[in-house]
Scaffold this active site. Structure first.
Site, PDB file in Angstrom:
ATOM      1  N   ASN A 227      11.090   6.126  -0.082  1.00  0.00           N
ATOM      2  CA  ASN A 227      11.306   5.095  -1.109  1.00  0.00           C
ATOM      3  C   ASN A 227      11.534   5.897  -2.592  1.00  0.00           C
ATOM      4  OD1 ASN A 227       8.913   5.157  -2.705  1.00  0.00           O
ATOM      5  ND2 ASN A 227       8.166   4.515  -0.529  1.00  0.00           N
ATOM      6  N   ASP A 296       5.316   1.056   4.562  1.00  0.00           N
ATOM      7  CA  ASP A 296       4.479  -0.088   5.363  1.00  0.00           C
ATOM      8  C   ASP A 296       4.682   0.258   6.896  1.00  0.00           C
ATOM      9  OD1 ASP A 296       3.442  -1.460   3.326  1.00  0.00           O
ATOM     10  OD2 ASP A 296       5.326  -2.421   3.044  1.00  0.00           O
ATOM     11  N   LYS A 306      16.948  16.879  15.860  1.00  0.00           N
ATOM     12  CA  LYS A 306      17.911  15.928  15.276  1.00  0.00           C
ATOM     13  C   LYS A 306      18.411  15.085  16.341  1.00  0.00           C
ATOM     14  CE  LYS A 306      22.066  16.236  12.315  1.00  0.00           C
ATOM     15  NZ  LYS A 306      23.226  16.732  11.823  1.00  0.00           N
ATOM     16  N   PRO A 322      -1.364   2.177   8.701  1.00  0.00           N
ATOM     17  CA  PRO A 322      -2.339   1.859   8.070  1.00  0.00           C
ATOM     18  C   PRO A 322      -2.361   1.343   6.604  1.00  0.00           C
ATOM     19  CG  PRO A 322      -2.723   4.115   8.666  1.00  0.00           C
ATOM     20  CD  PRO A 322      -1.401   3.655   9.139  1.00  0.00           C
ATOM     21  N   ASP A 323      -3.033   0.277   6.306  1.00  0.00           N
ATOM     22  CA  ASP A 323      -3.009   0.147   4.715  1.00  0.00           C
ATOM     23  C   ASP A 323      -4.204   0.554   4.193  1.00  0.00           C
ATOM     24  OD1 ASP A 323      -3.741  -1.180   2.308  1.00  0.00           O
ATOM     25  OD2 ASP A 323      -2.397  -2.843   2.845  1.00  0.00           O
ATOM     26  N   ILE A 324      -3.983   1.843   3.245  1.00  0.00           N
ATOM     27  CA  ILE A 324      -5.153   2.565   2.971  1.00  0.00           C
ATOM     28  C   ILE A 324      -6.062   2.023   2.032  1.00  0.00           C
ATOM     29  CG2 ILE A 324      -5.529   4.742   1.921  1.00  0.00           C
ATOM     30  CD1 ILE A 324      -2.575   5.849   2.687  1.00  0.00           C
ATOM     31  N   PHE A 340      -2.331  -1.509  -6.983  1.00  0.00           N
ATOM     32  CA  PHE A 340      -0.923  -1.700  -7.668  1.00  0.00           C
ATOM     33  C   PHE A 340      -0.099  -2.751  -6.648  1.00  0.00           C
ATOM     34  CE2 PHE A 340       0.243   0.667 -11.219  1.00  0.00           C
ATOM     35  CZ  PHE A 340      -1.050   1.137 -11.530  1.00  0.00           C
ATOM     36  N   LYS A 354      -2.302 -10.439  -3.393  1.00  0.00           N
ATOM     37  CA  LYS A 354      -2.774  -9.107  -2.936  1.00  0.00           C
ATOM     38  C   LYS A 354      -4.205  -8.794  -3.316  1.00  0.00           C
ATOM     39  CE  LYS A 354       1.219  -6.796  -2.038  1.00  0.00           C
ATOM     40  NZ  LYS A 354       2.982  -6.140  -2.704  1.00  0.00           N
ATOM     41  N   LYS A 358      -7.214  -8.582  -0.641  1.00  0.00           N
ATOM     42  CA  LYS A 358      -7.824  -7.054  -0.410  1.00  0.00           C
ATOM     43  C   LYS A 358      -9.168  -7.026  -1.274  1.00  0.00           C
ATOM     44  CE  LYS A 358      -3.531  -4.470   0.407  1.00  0.00           C
ATOM     45  NZ  LYS A 358      -2.551  -3.574   0.010  1.00  0.00           N
TER      46      LYS A 358
END
Ligand code: PMT
Length: 416
Positions: A227, A296, A306, A322-324, A340, A354, A358
């Site tokens: 990204n 994600d 390749k 995994p969501d760290i 964030f 969020k 969390k």
């Protein structure tokens, strides 16, 4: 003066001054270093003499100043005399001089001394923000770091031209403190004889673990999913935390940024690597700040070779990463967690969702399309007391406010 360096191990530095307005700070710096018992030999470029006189520097250091490459024996004796130096420090280092260092040019006395040195080189950049962010300067800075040169600063602030941004040189007190620390190691530093720096007021002694930048999830040997995160927000937080006295560990995805001074940087590529690095460092963290734009999803089965085009469609199976942040926040002895949220719509609603899901004490929300890659940003902080909008400004300034808010919540939590 208690703990003066001369009592144990006399030090000798060459203080190189180049031609920028911040050259005036070199006078105060030399005074502070001499006060520490350090022998300071000043070498100035011709341009520097337009900003500060050699007479001033000679009076402060008690030694004749070196300027002219062509005097006496064409500088050879000067080169030999600097071989006694423990370090060369360039204060200020202009963009032009950094370019010379990066390319190994030696067309005046100071650049010749740098090229002929047999000791460490410390550089304190000072320049206009556009010059600092110019790709050529950033490339040169990266080269210096790769060559083992230590960079002190720059920081963000009001500049001589009236603009505000990155490129302002550290103050003389901060430079003196860092140079002495680098010369002797922080354990032997006489910390009583220099004034306090901002870094000693705030997050003193706290360990802060930060994730920053994007992650890169390989599809095959040469392609991947990533990204547009530049790492600027996370790096600004790392720099501000270090300035406020924290021990900073920065787990960074791939970025083009230079490592913030004084922080431990763990470079990673994928979300899985970022997760491993966080797990390795989280036990000692007092505060965890998840700024990274972690992918994600990753490709279920990436190809070592390749992938060849065969004319038909190609379907990639993506599996969740995994969501760290969620992992860290759910640890039994979790550090104080700051999340964030980058949203492209319904910022307030999604961000607060969020934070609650969390169970985070603090979350900073920003509009993804305005924040990502930019030098400035606008944040809304969410905590148990509600929301606190922070107006658009450069990322370092926002980082400082965010950290002061986090630090006050952290300390309040500890005092309960
Ligand atoms: O890097 P810059 O160009 O300066 O841009 C800054 C930024 C826009 C990337 C930054 O300000 C920001 O918003 N970072 C969070 C980006 C993000 O992934 O947000 P999210 O809403 O998808 O994730 C929520 C939180 O969970 C974040 O703290 C994120 O780091 C964390 N997370 C998300 C997914 C995952 N697998 N692991 C995580 O830890």
């Amino acid at each position: 003066m208690r703990g003066m360096m001369q009592q144990t191990n006399p030090k000798h530095i060459v203080l190189g001054i180049t031609g920028g307005i911040a050259a005036y700070k070199a006078a105060e710096l030399s005074r502070l270093l001499v006060k520490q018992g350090i022998t300071v030999q000043v070498a100035m470029t011709d341009a520097a003499t337009h900003f500060i006189t050699s007479a001033t520097m000679q009076a402060l250091t008690g030694r004749p100043v070196l300027v002219d490459q062509w005097q006496d024996d064409k500088g050879i004796s000067h080169i030999q005399s600097t071989h006694a130096a423990d370090t060369i420090v360039i204060v200020p280092a202009t963009a032009d001089f950094i370019a010379k260092l990066a390319h190994g040019l030696a067309d005046d006395l100071l650049s010749t001394l740098c090229l002929a040195r047999n000791c460490p080189l410390i550089v304190a950049p000072a320049m206009n923000k556009q010059m600092w962010s110019n790709a050529a300067t950033q490339r040169n800075v990266q080269q210096l770091i790769a060559d083992g040169v230590t960079l002190l600063g720059p920081v963000s602030g009001i500049q001589a031209c009236g603009e505000e941004g990155m490129g302002r040189m550290l103050e003389a007190e901060e430079l003196a403190r860092d140079i002495v620390a680098l010369l002797q190691g922080s354990e032997t530093l006489d910390r009583t004889s220099l004034p306090l720096t901002p870094r000693e007021r705030g997050l003193d002694g706290l360990n802060i673990l930060i994730t920053a930048g994007p992650t890169y999830e390989a599809i095959d040997a040469v392609r991947g999913i990533t990204n547009r995160s530049s790492g600027k927000m996370g790096y600004a937080i790392a720099q501000a935390a270090q300035e406020l006295g924290a021990e900073v560990t920065l787990v960074s995805g791939p970025t083009a940024l230079s490592h913030p001074y004084g922080t431990l940087v763990v470079d990673v590529t994928s979300a899985a690597e970022m997760f491993d690095a966080v797990k390795k460092h989280v036990d000692s963290a007092d505060i965890f700040i998840g700024v990274a734009a972690v992918a994600d999803y990753r490709v279920a089965q990436s190809s070592a070779q390749k992938i060849k085009k065969n004319g038909g469609n190609l379907t990639l199976e993506l599996v969740p990463n995994p969501d760290i942040l969620a992992y860290v926040a759910a640890l039994p002895n979790a550090p104080f967690c700051v999340g964030f949220a980058a949203e492209s719509e319904n910022l307030r609603e999604y961000a607060e969702q969020k934070r609650r899901s969390k169970k985070l004490p603090l979350l900073a929300a920003n509009l993804a399309q305005q924040a990502i890659g930019a030098d400035d940003n606008e944040l809304i902080l969410f905590d148990d007391a509600g929301e606190h909008p922070l107006p658009r400004t450069d990322k370092l300034a926002l980082a400082r406010v965010l950290l002061l808010h986090a630090s006050s919540l952290y300390h309040k939590g500890k005092s309960k």
